[in-house]
Design a protein around this motif. Sequence first.
Motif: not given
Length: 128
Positions: A69-87
């Motif tokens: 919100s401070i920089r008025n920026a946005s976009g998308n997220l993509e990755g993998r995760g499981g077992g408490g680990h997310f990238h």
Amino acid sequence: MAGNWSGGGTITLDDGSTERVRCRASYAVRADGDAINQTLTCASDSFKFNLASNVVAQGTALSGTWSESIRNASGNLEGRGGGGHFHLIASGAGFTAQISLTTRGNKQSVVIKSEGAFRVTSISLTRS
């Protein structure tokens, strides 16, 4: 992961200087456990960011959106995760960051690496 978290760490700014940073995070997990809404607010002596994200899991694949919100920026997220680990990779207009998040019990570590206004943020959080 649901609940409120707080803690701190360090942020390395684009000029190479390093500052201590204090952070608060909040996570709301959808009832089926396949989606999460997150807010993360961090501030140092000269830098602040307010990040919000919505992530959906399909197996180990993660996708969603983010906004700052401070920089008025946005976009998308993509990755993998499981077992408490997310990238994740966060991308938007003129911005890309790698995000690693690890949760074990009531402890969480978050590392954000980018080529923008900051280079690396490393945060340790504890669930309230």
